[in-house]
Scaffold this active site. Sequence first.
Site, PDB file in Angstrom:
ATOM      1  CE1 TYR A 155       1.578  -3.909  -4.289  1.00  0.00           C
ATOM      2  CE2 TYR A 155       0.353  -2.179  -3.196  1.00  0.00           C
ATOM      3  CZ  TYR A 155       0.700  -3.508  -3.310  1.00  0.00           C
ATOM      4  OH  TYR A 155       0.161  -4.433  -2.449  1.00  0.00           O
ATOM      5  CE  LYS A 159      -1.150  -6.047  -5.331  1.00  0.00           C
ATOM      6  NZ  LYS A 159      -1.196  -7.516  -5.327  1.00  0.00           N
TER       7      LYS A 159
END
Length: 246
Positions: A155, A159
């Site tokens: 994740y 990002k």
Amino acid sequence: MSKLAKKVALVTGGSRGIGAAIAKRLAADGASVAITYAKDASAASAVVRAIELGGGKAIAIQADAANVEAVKGAVEKAVSTFGRLDVLVNNAGTAIPKPFEEATQEEMDRVIDINVRGVFATTQAALKHMKEGGRIIMVGSAVGERAVAPGLVPYAATKGAVKMFTQALSREVGSRGITVNNVQPGPIDTDLNPASGDWAIPQKAATALDRYGRVEEIAAMVAFVAGAESSYITGANLTVDGGMNA
Ligand code: NDP
């Protein structure tokens, strides 16, 4: 006159959480708003109804962010319904928290497909329609800049990719008067990251304000970046995290 009067916005993943708050806020500021969702048609309809009750215009479009043809179709539907596109908010995103060594390839592919591939495809489709004054806005994450806790390796990497995508794209479309910015939330109370439970304790403790944020606090920054007053801000990563990365 409303700040976003006559403007059209597309918010991906706008049926719940941060995206729903962004959609409602942009509509309250005068924009016509298209939202996408993946699964929950009734939650998406509720957002549309809430906007219409407030006197605004909205539509909901089923489009999984991992499906390139579906997101292209969503952009075309927003433009054919409202006649133009001024603001794209790439909000749809997901996390599958677990130790990196336990993550399956399928889980990692899913996170990459939604958080990165979907953002590339939606932005490319949207840019075809954007004119001077256009706004591309990412919902990245504070962990795209600084990893405060274990369990979010793929994740955080996606990002981080969104952050550099923002900076790089700002260099390509700036001459057309289009800005590209990345709003990076800290811990915000949503279905994805509820403010209660074991997982919330270290996140809350890491903030300077010692609390989770509210979805409206992210929507406020997105509304500012979507509006005319942010005209000299581009390629920026705007962290709204209660001081988590301070
Ligand atoms: P939620 O899970 O609460 O809401 C997600 C929204 O996106 C729903 O409307 C959901 O619709 C939609 N969605 C989910 N998967 C897809 C998909 N594949 N395609 C299209 N739409 C999809 O998430 P949040 O509101 O918490 O998160 C929104 C964004 O903010 C994400 O990019 C997330 O990474 C980012 N963020 C969130 C933080 C937090 O603490 N909450 C912190 C930092 C960043 P449906 O129900 O139909 O699937």
